[in-house]
Scaffold this motif. Structure first.
Motif, short mmCIF file in Angstrom:
data_model
loop_
_atom_site.label_atom_id
_atom_site.label_comp_id
_atom_site.label_asym_id
_atom_site.label_seq_id
_atom_site.Cartn_x
_atom_site.Cartn_y
_atom_site.Cartn_z
N HIS A 228 -11.41 -2.34 -4.97
CA HIS A 228 -12.50 -2.80 -4.13
C HIS A 228 -11.96 -3.64 -2.98
CE1 HIS A 228 -16.53 -3.71 -3.02
NE2 HIS A 228 -16.32 -5.01 -3.11
N HIS A 229 -12.08 -3.11 -1.78
CA HIS A 229 -11.61 -3.83 -0.60
C HIS A 229 -12.67 -3.71 0.48
CE1 HIS A 229 -8.69 -5.36 2.36
NE2 HIS A 229 -9.30 -4.53 3.18
N ILE A 230 -13.16 -4.84 0.99
CA ILE A 230 -14.15 -4.78 2.08
C ILE A 230 -13.38 -4.77 3.39
CG2 ILE A 230 -16.15 -5.89 3.17
CD1 ILE A 230 -16.66 -7.39 0.58
N ALA B 165 -2.78 9.06 7.68
CA ALA B 165 -2.96 7.73 7.10
C ALA B 165 -1.71 7.34 6.32
CB ALA B 165 -4.18 7.71 6.19
N ILE B 166 -1.21 6.16 6.61
CA ILE B 166 0.06 5.70 6.02
C ILE B 166 -0.23 4.52 5.10
CG2 ILE B 166 2.35 4.76 6.53
CD1 ILE B 166 2.00 5.90 9.43
N ASP B 167 0.42 4.48 3.95
CA ASP B 167 0.45 3.25 3.15
C ASP B 167 1.72 3.28 2.33
OD1 ASP B 167 -0.21 1.01 1.27
OD2 ASP B 167 -2.10 1.12 2.35
N ILE C 143 -0.67 2.98 -5.32
CA ILE C 143 -1.95 2.74 -5.99
C ILE C 143 -3.08 2.86 -4.97
CG2 ILE C 143 -3.32 1.07 -7.30
CD1 ILE C 143 -0.53 -0.06 -8.24
N ALA C 144 -2.86 2.28 -3.78
CA ALA C 144 -3.86 2.40 -2.71
C ALA C 144 -4.06 3.88 -2.36
CB ALA C 144 -3.41 1.61 -1.48
N ILE C 145 -2.96 4.62 -2.29
CA ILE C 145 -3.04 6.04 -1.91
C ILE C 145 -3.85 6.84 -2.94
CG2 ILE C 145 -1.64 8.15 -1.71
CD1 ILE C 145 0.38 6.52 -0.11
N ASN D 219 6.54 3.44 4.88
CA ASN D 219 6.36 2.19 5.62
C ASN D 219 6.01 2.56 7.06
OD1 ASN D 219 7.06 -0.25 7.16
ND2 ASN D 219 7.85 -0.95 5.19
N PHE D 220 5.07 1.83 7.66
CA PHE D 220 4.71 2.19 9.05
C PHE D 220 5.82 1.84 10.04
CE2 PHE D 220 1.92 -1.81 8.68
CZ PHE D 220 2.75 -2.63 9.43
N ARG D 221 6.88 1.25 9.54
CA ARG D 221 8.09 1.06 10.37
C ARG D 221 8.62 2.43 10.82
NH1 ARG D 221 12.15 -2.70 7.42
NH2 ARG D 221 12.42 -3.82 9.34
N PHE E 228 -3.78 -0.75 13.06
CA PHE E 228 -3.07 -1.60 12.08
C PHE E 228 -4.07 -2.61 11.55
CE2 PHE E 228 0.30 -0.52 15.14
CZ PHE E 228 1.36 -0.18 14.31
N ASP E 229 -4.20 -2.70 10.24
CA ASP E 229 -5.02 -3.73 9.58
C ASP E 229 -4.04 -4.41 8.63
OD1 ASP E 229 -6.95 -5.22 8.26
OD2 ASP E 229 -7.83 -3.52 7.21
N LEU E 230 -3.37 -5.44 9.16
CA LEU E 230 -2.14 -5.93 8.54
C LEU E 230 -2.37 -6.69 7.23
CD1 LEU E 230 -0.37 -7.06 11.81
CD2 LEU E 230 0.13 -5.02 10.45
N GLY E 231 -1.27 -6.90 6.52
CA GLY E 231 -1.30 -7.74 5.32
C GLY E 231 -1.60 -6.95 4.06
N VAL E 232 -2.10 -7.69 3.08
CA VAL E 232 -2.35 -7.07 1.77
C VAL E 232 -3.85 -6.78 1.61
CG1 VAL E 232 -0.40 -7.90 0.41
CG2 VAL E 232 -2.31 -9.41 0.83
N SER E 233 -4.14 -5.85 0.71
CA SER E 233 -5.54 -5.54 0.41
C SER E 233 -6.02 -6.47 -0.70
CB SER E 233 -5.66 -4.08 -0.04
OG SER E 233 -4.97 -3.91 -1.26
C1 LIG Z 1 -5.50 -5.01 4.65
S1 LIG Z 1 -5.09 -3.57 3.76
C2 LIG Z 1 -5.85 -2.27 4.69
C3 LIG Z 1 -7.28 -2.03 4.32
C4 LIG Z 1 -7.90 -0.83 5.00
N1 LIG Z 1 -7.89 -0.93 6.44
C5 LIG Z 1 -9.34 -0.62 4.53
O1 LIG Z 1 -10.26 -0.62 5.35
O2 LIG Z 1 -9.53 -0.42 3.34
C6 LIG Z 1 -3.41 -3.33 4.21
C7 LIG Z 1 -2.77 -2.10 3.56
O3 LIG Z 1 -1.64 -1.80 4.35
C8 LIG Z 1 -0.54 -1.54 3.53
N2 LIG Z 1 0.64 -1.96 4.29
C9 LIG Z 1 0.94 -3.20 4.71
N3 LIG Z 1 2.09 -3.20 5.39
C10 LIG Z 1 2.52 -1.90 5.41
C11 LIG Z 1 3.65 -1.25 5.96
N4 LIG Z 1 4.60 -1.91 6.62
N5 LIG Z 1 3.76 0.09 5.81
C12 LIG Z 1 2.80 0.78 5.14
N6 LIG Z 1 1.73 0.22 4.58
C13 LIG Z 1 1.58 -1.10 4.72
C14 LIG Z 1 -0.77 -2.34 2.27
O4 LIG Z 1 -0.11 -1.73 1.18
C15 LIG Z 1 -2.29 -2.32 2.15
O5 LIG Z 1 -2.71 -1.27 1.33
#
Ligand SMILES: C[S@@+](CC[C@H](N)C(=O)[O-])C[C@H]1O[C@@H](n2cnc3c(N)ncnc32)[C@H](O)[C@@H]1O
Length: 315
Positions: free
Chosen positions: A8-10, A55-57, A61-63, A83-85, A104-109
């Motif tokens: 669950h992520h808003i 879509a990259i992650d 588990i998120a995938i 990695n989006f690098r 980019f929606d940075l950080g952790v979920s």
């Molecule tokens: C804040 S959540 C994104 C939420 C998403 N935008 C949504 O609406 O549900 C950030 C996600 O980006 C992934 N993430 C963070 N840095 C990453 C990176 N360098 N490469 C790939 N994935 C990354 C994390 O694993 C996490 O699942």
């Protein structure tokens, strides 16, 4: 988290970030941070019936969860575990010469934070881990037990502006000399002991900044973002947009400066009468000031509190 029904992520700036990309049929978008697929789903919906999404992650588990969320759009999206690098390579590997929007929606979920066993949270006792990508070998345990006091001080100060960084690092080094530090609970106790009682009562949880600093270091978040933002600008087609959601001042500053620099073009010192670098502007900045969350968004998603959205368009 193996049960995807509990993921669950808003999404923060759910509408604004997607609108920023001006989704259209036949266009191609990259969501660099798939997470719970909230933005990805909206991008696919808004670019119906033919818009395409990569879509990259880095989190499997998120995938697994996102595949279910995006099932209604089957055939129009490709999920890449990476990695989006590697953004530029990923776009090339899909046989594309450019794309029309990058998010980019940075950080952790939220699930990453809430799932105690992943070791991101100072509120759950768990093994020290903090890897977004569990296939990576380097963990928070390695950092806490192997880095020098100077290195730990530096990341706590640079990545989290922790004013007790030196003392916390010294306490960590002293404790680990007795026995390795294995858990988030042990680390929280060490941080509490290191910060003087009066200072401990200021602001939020005393371990918040240290956990942020270690997480950023374990995942090399700022270096990765610095590389990726340049690649995002490179892979955009003319008129394409990049939208960046950040959650702390260091990331926002990096986003702001990178977009400003790309918009400026010439980087010659002002005293030079004629431009010698021959750089030309690559983007137009759409948000002179970042977009911040509305009262309404904050009311239903406190996690949006520190969020900022910046947008630029490729020239
Ligand atoms: C804040 S959540 C994104 C939420 C998403 N935008 C949504 O609406 O549900 C950030 C996600 O980006 C992934 N993430 C963070 N840095 C990453 C990176 N360098 N490469 C790939 N994935 C990354 C994390 O694993 C996490 O699942």
């Amino acid at each position: 988290m193996s049960d995807t029904s509990t993921f669950h992520h808003i999404s923060v700036f759910a509408e604004e970030a997607v609108e920023a990309l001006k989704p259209e049929p036949d266009h191609i978008y990259v969501d660099c941070t798939l997470g719970g697929a909230g933005h990805s789903g909206r991008i696919l919906k808004a670019s119906s019936p033919t818009g395409r999404l990569i879509a990259i992650d880095q989190d499997l588990i998120a995938i697994a969860n996102a595949k279910q969320v995006l099932a209604p759009y089957e055939g129009r999206f490709t999920i890449v575990h990476s990695n989006f690098r590697r953004l530029a390579d990923i776009v090339a590997e899909q046989g594309l010469s450019g794309v029309d929007g990058v998010l980019f929606d940075l950080g952790v979920s939220s699930p990453q934070l809430d799932e105690g066993e992943r070791g991101f949270s100072y509120q759950h006792d768990a093994p020290l881990d903090m890897r977004m990508d569990k296939t990576q070998s380097f963990t928070a345990r390695d950092l806490v037990n192997e880095w020098s006091a100077e290195e730990i001080t530096k990341i706590l100060y640079d990545y989290a502006e922790e004013k007790w960084s030196k003392r916390i690092a010294e306490f960590i080094v002293r404790e680990r000399a007795k026995a390795p530090i294995e858990t988030t609970g042990q680390l929280v106790d060490i941080i509490k002991a290191a910060i003087p009682a009066a200072a401990r009562r200021e602001g939020g949880h005393p371990a918040k900044r240290t956990f942020q600093g270690i997480r950023i270091a374990v995942n090399d978040e700022l270096n990765v973002f610095a590389e990726a933002i340049q690649q995002a600008i490179d892979v955009l087609n003319p008129g394409g947009r990049v939208a960046i959601i950040t959650f702390h001042s260091l990331e926002d500053r990096m986003a702001k400066l990178a977009l400003q620099e790309a918009a400026r073009g010439c980087i010659c010192p002002p005293e030079l009468p004629i431009c010698q670098c021959t750089n030309t502007p690559r983007v137009k900045v759409i948000t002179r000031k970042p977009i911040v969350p509305s009262e309404e968004e904050l009311a239903h998603n406190p996690r949006a509190r520190s969020a900022k959205l910046r947008i630029a368009e490729k020239l």
